[in-house]
Scaffold this motif. Sequence first.
Motif, short mmCIF file in Angstrom:
data_model
loop_
_atom_site.label_atom_id
_atom_site.label_comp_id
_atom_site.label_asym_id
_atom_site.label_seq_id
_atom_site.Cartn_x
_atom_site.Cartn_y
_atom_site.Cartn_z
N LYS A 1 -11.96 -2.68 -7.21
CA LYS A 1 -11.25 -2.98 -8.44
C LYS A 1 -10.43 -4.25 -8.27
CE LYS A 1 -12.68 0.67 -10.64
NZ LYS A 1 -13.30 1.51 -9.71
N PRO A 2 -10.12 -5.02 -9.27
CA PRO A 2 -10.58 -4.80 -10.65
C PRO A 2 -11.97 -5.38 -10.86
CG PRO A 2 -9.16 -6.71 -10.59
CD PRO A 2 -9.25 -6.19 -9.17
N LEU A 3 -12.65 -4.86 -11.87
CA LEU A 3 -13.94 -5.42 -12.29
C LEU A 3 -13.97 -5.37 -13.82
CD1 LEU A 3 -16.69 -6.54 -11.61
CD2 LEU A 3 -17.55 -4.22 -11.45
N THR A 4 -13.46 -6.44 -14.40
CA THR A 4 -13.30 -6.49 -15.85
C THR A 4 -13.78 -7.84 -16.36
OG1 THR A 4 -11.11 -7.43 -15.59
CG2 THR A 4 -11.25 -5.02 -15.74
N PRO A 5 -13.98 -7.94 -17.67
CA PRO A 5 -14.33 -9.25 -18.24
C PRO A 5 -13.32 -10.33 -17.86
CG PRO A 5 -14.71 -7.53 -19.85
CD PRO A 5 -14.06 -6.86 -18.67
N ALA A 6 -12.06 -9.97 -17.84
CA ALA A 6 -11.03 -10.96 -17.49
C ALA A 6 -11.22 -11.42 -16.05
CB ALA A 6 -9.64 -10.34 -17.66
N TYR A 7 -11.50 -10.48 -15.17
CA TYR A 7 -11.76 -10.83 -13.77
C TYR A 7 -12.96 -11.77 -13.69
CZ TYR A 7 -13.90 -10.49 -9.19
OH TYR A 7 -14.52 -10.81 -8.02
N ALA A 8 -13.99 -11.47 -14.47
CA ALA A 8 -15.20 -12.29 -14.44
C ALA A 8 -14.91 -13.71 -14.90
CB ALA A 8 -16.29 -11.65 -15.31
N ARG A 9 -14.15 -13.83 -15.98
CA ARG A 9 -13.83 -15.16 -16.49
C ARG A 9 -13.02 -15.95 -15.46
NH1 ARG A 9 -13.79 -12.52 -21.69
NH2 ARG A 9 -11.72 -11.69 -21.24
N ASN A 10 -12.08 -15.30 -14.88
CA ASN A 10 -11.26 -15.95 -13.85
C ASN A 10 -12.12 -16.39 -12.67
OD1 ASN A 10 -8.61 -16.62 -12.72
ND2 ASN A 10 -9.15 -15.04 -11.21
N LEU A 11 -13.06 -15.50 -12.29
CA LEU A 11 -13.95 -15.79 -11.16
C LEU A 11 -14.80 -17.02 -11.44
CD1 LEU A 11 -15.21 -14.87 -8.43
CD2 LEU A 11 -16.84 -13.54 -9.80
N VAL A 12 -15.29 -17.10 -12.67
CA VAL A 12 -16.10 -18.27 -13.02
C VAL A 12 -15.28 -19.54 -12.89
CG1 VAL A 12 -17.30 -19.42 -14.93
CG2 VAL A 12 -17.67 -16.98 -14.52
N ASN A 13 -14.06 -19.47 -13.36
CA ASN A 13 -13.20 -20.65 -13.22
C ASN A 13 -12.97 -21.01 -11.76
OD1 ASN A 13 -12.98 -20.92 -15.96
ND2 ASN A 13 -11.04 -19.76 -16.10
N LEU A 14 -12.75 -19.98 -10.95
CA LEU A 14 -12.49 -20.21 -9.53
C LEU A 14 -13.69 -20.90 -8.87
CD1 LEU A 14 -10.71 -19.57 -6.97
CD2 LEU A 14 -12.08 -17.48 -6.75
N VAL A 15 -14.89 -20.41 -9.20
CA VAL A 15 -16.08 -20.91 -8.51
C VAL A 15 -16.56 -22.24 -9.09
CG1 VAL A 15 -18.51 -20.45 -8.02
CG2 VAL A 15 -16.81 -18.62 -7.79
N LEU A 16 -16.58 -22.34 -10.42
CA LEU A 16 -17.15 -23.54 -11.05
C LEU A 16 -16.14 -24.67 -11.20
CD1 LEU A 16 -19.44 -22.05 -13.85
CD2 LEU A 16 -20.00 -22.56 -11.47
N ARG A 17 -14.88 -24.32 -11.15
CA ARG A 17 -13.81 -25.32 -11.35
C ARG A 17 -14.11 -26.23 -12.54
NH1 ARG A 17 -13.36 -28.30 -6.43
NH2 ARG A 17 -15.06 -27.09 -5.56
N PRO A 18 -14.15 -25.63 -13.72
CA PRO A 18 -14.45 -26.43 -14.92
C PRO A 18 -13.28 -27.36 -15.22
CG PRO A 18 -13.79 -24.21 -15.54
CD PRO A 18 -13.89 -24.23 -14.05
#
Lengths: 202, 202, 202, 202
Positions: B181-198
Amino acid sequence: MASKAETEDGTTARRGRPRSAATTAAILQSAYTLMATTGLAATTIDAIARHSNVSKMTIYKWWPSREALLIDAFLDQASRAVPLPVTGNPAAQIRRHAATYTEALLGEFGRVQLAVISECVSKTGSAEIFYERYLNLRRSRVLETIVNGQKDGSIGASGAPGDLYDAIYGSLFYRYVFGIKPLTPAYARNLVNLVLRPNADA
Amino acid sequence: MASKAETEDGTTARRGRPRSAATTAAILQSAYTLMATTGLAATTIDAIARHSNVSKMTIYKWWPSREALLIDAFLDQASRAVPLPVTGNPAAQIRRHAATYTEALLGEFGRVQLAVISECVSKTGSAEIFYERYLNLRRSRVLETIVNGQKDGSIGASGAPGDLYDAIYGSLFYRYVFGIKPLTPAYARNLVNLVLRPNADA
Amino acid sequence: MASKAETEDGTTARRGRPRSAATTAAILQSAYTLMATTGLAATTIDAIARHSNVSKMTIYKWWPSREALLIDAFLDQASRAVPLPVTGNPAAQIRRHAATYTEALLGEFGRVQLAVISECVSKTGSAEIFYERYLNLRRSRVLETIVNGQKDGSIGASGAPGDLYDAIYGSLFYRYVFGIKPLTPAYARNLVNLVLRPNADA
Amino acid sequence: MASKAETEDGTTARRGRPRSAATTAAILQSAYTLMATTGLAATTIDAIARHSNVSKMTIYKWWPSREALLIDAFLDQASRAVPLPVTGNPAAQIRRHAATYTEALLGEFGRVQLAVISECVSKTGSAEIFYERYLNLRRSRVLETIVNGQKDGSIGASGAPGDLYDAIYGSLFYRYVFGIKPLTPAYARNLVNLVLRPNADA
DNA sequence: AGTTAAGCGAGACGGTACGTCTCGTCTTTTA
DNA sequence: TAAAAGACGAGACGTACCGTCTCGCTTAACT
């Protein structure tokens, strides 16, 4: 006078024939070997009993289910594998660990670990038990290392340690499960650099 | 499976041979439903045949093994789920997709997908077949989006697209399998930002 | 001086803890009770051990097999049942004995006896052991009575005593085993008259 | 027009693969052979399945319990044995039958019959089922013969036919079960004469 | 009083049968 | 002619009892 003898290490000596360590070891060893060589589907309780010359009753006496036994078999054999390095700066430690882990994944260790996880999933719907009994501890240690690296500046990535860990080890696991190439120590080292963004000298 | 019509007096009037398409659909539907409700262990060929009122022979006629059937059952129901967004800039598309995918993971879709993967692993030792028949296509599309993002500058991360993809979706899968945990849409969005650094405006 | 102590009844006292009479009695009692109440199939050595709070080891120490134990359990409880009458003329004695025996057959005694016999048959192919250890003695006594009756004229039948005995007690046993009705004391008395043809005043 | 095919003997043809007569025969034959050669204790369902190359499932599909199977195995093989003679006067018929039956008792027939009876007793507490399915019919026929003999005067004994029957066949069974000697055709003929008291010319 | 031997409960253990389940194949009838 | 119905061999499931084997403790007779 005490009615029960106390052994040197303070445990109470039990009446009756003591549990045979050799039997327990034979069961775990057979379970591991069968998973590694014949695959999960052929690693039945019957097959383990046959291979280890142990009666099924004895197996069922000590383990409530196949997944419980398989986890123990994995832990018994694999715990000593893939230790976290203790030398070098945090980023380097993790880089070496990820590489070693990847190498292990490609061999017997990976095959057995995945079988155990699959068994947990098919029986309970998830591999939480495996996480609690094995992964959690290892993840915690790496998390500490990441925190240390973020503190001393050797790790440039600012994300939550858990997120960084999952990005690395989740990637490796994902590639392993789905057979995505490449999956090599070199890939792992590169991945760690991508995710942790260590300083040039780390 | 509606292969029988009811006449007024309650007797069953045959309308002729049921279409094989109806039978196929009934099998796939039953396999999916059983996986989602009773779990993988109870989703036996016998159970599917009983549930769908189809003979076992018919199932074995069309599918060589349980994992083949389960993959088809999953594809039949789940293909339409979690479509890749087509509007917005690349980073935003992936962010939305990862969030949607995470939401799906937490429901029936996740349960069934994991069951199918587990079945593939326990039968063949890995989930390569699942990758080839399902994941690969989806991954390719996202990879294109990542490439586009790296070209137009909306994605700051410079790693190989496959590495970035696996860091995101591998993390989500890893957390799902092990119940982290956690595994939520918010976590996913944050993860994308972390990895892709938009870029800030993406 | 004797190197071993002699007990009052002349048996040699053994060194070590003496065999517990209470334990022996508990085993025999449990075996009998279980046969009478739960039936032969449920009268396992394990069940006897559980019921009597005695370890299986102790049972196996004193009895080589289940049939040996069950015979002893039967003898221990049933020996005192169905004594041969000692008053009256020979024909009357047998008539009374057959009636008493029939009554016993219909109760616990019959159930247990048949269980013991069945166990002997299924283990060894016949109930000869049961005959040697129990029936033989009783039959001999009745045979003597028949001989006396033939001598003093109270028994009119001239057949061999063994043939007459088996005609009576074989009939009763046959009817009991196969559930042929009637099987009552009155039937038994009538049967004795039919077979032995006693004089009118006997 | 009938919706189901009628076979020649009027039974309704069932859908699906028909029960294999060869398999049924193999099971019954194996059960009989094992009882006759290895004894009741070794005649397990597993052993029957192994010996007949039939799966346990098939056995359990058609017989609810071991005693049911063993009775059928006995009936299948032994029904044709020991037929009641149809020529000669009633007393002579029974004399011949008793002698033939005794001879059969001393061979395979006796061994198997006793095993079946023992199984019934140990499972249900009596052999009533065996009586109903086998003995009863045979006994009835002999009873008729006895009645005929009493009517035409060839049998001098005036007892109830059932009592006379049991005195004869009960004696033989009793001697067989308990191994009382002698038990020969000559003994059987003599016993019949003792019990039935036929007229001199019978 | 200390030693020695046997009795005994607790409980582990290999072996084997139990009765049930699913698998994947095969054979028949039915629509 | 495809589908259903269902028999079948193979073999795993989890449980029970069998008979054997340590163990630790107890009870007596023998030193």
